[in-house]
Design an enzyme around this catalytic site. Structure first.
Site, PDB file in Angstrom:
ATOM      1  N   LYS A  54      40.342  48.419  53.983  1.00 32.83           N
ATOM      2  CA  LYS A  54      41.631  47.794  53.023  1.00 32.83           C
ATOM      3  C   LYS A  54      41.635  46.979  53.544  1.00 32.83           C
ATOM      4  O   LYS A  54      41.824  46.545  54.304  1.00 32.83           O
ATOM      5  CB  LYS A  54      42.835  48.795  52.797  1.00 32.83           C
ATOM      6  N   HIS A  64      34.045  56.484  43.092  1.00 34.90           N
ATOM      7  CA  HIS A  64      35.277  57.053  43.844  1.00 34.90           C
ATOM      8  C   HIS A  64      36.083  58.201  44.260  1.00 34.90           C
ATOM      9  O   HIS A  64      35.800  59.581  43.159  1.00 34.90           O
ATOM     10  CB  HIS A  64      36.103  56.678  43.385  1.00 34.90           C
TER      11      HIS A  64
END
Length: 443
Positions: free
Chosen positions: A222, A355
């Site tokens: 991230k 996802h």
């Protein structure tokens, strides 16, 4: 054989306090509590089989999705399951075209999340009654039946029924061999579990080292909150995994378009395969601009987890705005709408990399991507499915990972059924877990 009339639909607000450990944290969602609106449908059939469906949320707001599910429930109640699946396109259109709730969509936002939860429960029920996991139910369907599940409204300029039928008919060639391959080897996965933004460097290193020991070769980190922090964390991961392993980055919609290009130009030295969600999920032309700037640097654009519907995906594909397409099993209108997106991706020859970061998403999306390989794409090139190692213990049929790959589920259904004990403990706000946490907050 499909049987029974649906006489009950219940929906519960189930939340897991993942924010306490920083799990799931990213540049935009700093303290998520992984949650779900959990739908159960029951029929009058003697077998007593129930259909279970979820849509994924991050805590607050789940109660709004629950309200939306209840607003749609009348479309399901007192319907024979055989009538629903016998005209699945018509039923999908009925759910998404209800004139009053449609106004707070249409086919997007809370009302579409609710649609997904209801339809996921229907697919789970259907597959359970047929004695097959959803991926196998889909693989065994003839192409015309599959096409009959899809609402082509708004996408016929890109994908017609005839196009879809042709793709699926071509996918019949070699299908049995690909199914055997999946059963033996599984579908390749990547891990996001090592590098949530809220994790300390020590935690990141520890989890990354363990993932390497477990055989993982594809990692996602991230990024997006602080450039120097991103540089430090990406350096840690790249040093640990080496250049021969795959690294992806995910900004979770943090940047404006010029900022995304500038930021990623400075992270390009870490050789990411893609940058995921660099800007607003609604900004098709913005993604196209970012793509044009970053592809020459060897960085692809991945997006889709918050794309409202098939129309957004159609435009992303038309605009050449992405190199990796990320479907979501609970954001789109269940299997039905995901089928249309898988087929559009095949037509444009864009790899699908779903996802799956969230409660139950791994369990659901594994069915879609295994079907995609066996019956649609017939390719594993540049394809992988996200895996997050959180909360699987709360599901009756948890996902199975071997050798960093999803092993095809064998239990009938959509793998959506949660353990009743877990549901009761984590129901918000009256479950045991939340009573304690809320009492502690008051003190």
């Amino acid at each position: 054989m499909v049987r029974g009339r649906i006489f009950r639909l219940s929906v519960r607000d189930v939340r897991f306090p993942t924010s306490l450990g920083g799990h799931g944290s990213d540049a935009m969602h700093t303290d998520p509590d992984y949650s779900a609106a959990y739908v159960v449908i029951e029929t009058d059939a003697e077998d007593g089989i129930k259909g279970c469906g979820i849509t994924f949320t991050l805590g607050k707001g789940t109660e709004v999705v629950v309200c939306a599910v209840n607003a749609l429930a009348h479309h399901v109640l007192n319907k024979d399951l055989k009538d629903i699946v016998g005209d699945f396109r018509g039923f999908y259109r009925q759910l998404t075209s209800d004139g009053q709730p449609r106004w707070i969509g249409p086919e997007k936002g809370v009302v579409h999340l609710a649609t997904a939860a209801v339809l996921n429960a229907v697919w789970d029920l259907w597959a359970k009654q047929e004695g097959k996991p959803v991926w196998k139910l889909l693989v065994d369907m003839d192409p015309r039946t599959l096409v009959s599940c899809i609402d082509f409204r708004y996408i016929t300029d890109v994908l017609t029924e005839e196009d879809a039928l042709e793709i699926l008919q071509k996918g019949q060639v070699g299908k049995k061999e690909r199914e055997k391959q999946m059963l033996a080897q599984g579908y390749p996965a990547y891990t996001t579990s090592c590098a949530w933004l809220g994790y300390s460097d020590d935690t990141l290193k520890q989890l990354c080292a363990q993932a390497l020991k477990d055989g993982w070769t594809r990692f996602k980190v991230k990024v997006g909150a602080d450039l120097q922090d991103d540089v430090r964390r990406c350096q840690i991961i790249r040093d640990m995994i080496g250049l021969e392993k795959t690294l992806m980055m995910d900004a979770n919609q943090r940047w404006d378009v010029p900022e995304a290009v500038e930021w990623m130009s400075k992270l390009a030295k870490f050789k990411p395969l893609w940058i995921e969600e660099p800007t607003s999920p609604d900004d098709i032309l913005g993604h196209a601009t970012i793509s044009k700037a970053l592809v020459p640097l060897g960085i692809g654009i991945a997006t889709g987890e918050q794309c409202h519907n098939r129309v957004i995906f159609k435009q992303l594909l038309q605009a050449k705005a992405l190199q990796f397409l990320q479907i979501d099993s609970c954001r789109l209108g269940s299997v039905n709408e995901n089928l249309s997106v898988l087929l559009m991706a095949k037509k444009f020859e864009i790899p699908v990399c779903p996802h799956a970061g969230g409660v139950g998403l791994c369990e659901l999306v594994q069915h879609l991507i295994i079907f995609d390989y066996i019956s649609v794409s017939a390719s594993l090139e540049n394809r992988m499915c996200e895996y997050v190692d959180h909360l699987h213990e709360h599901f009756k049929y948890p996902v199975m990972i071997q050798r960093a790959s999803y092993m095809p589920p064998k239990d009938p259904g959509y793998s959506t059924e949660m353990k009743e004990e877990s549901v009761k403990k984590h129901q918000y706000p009256d479950g045991e877990v939340w009573k304690k946490l809320l009492a502690a907050q008051e003190n």
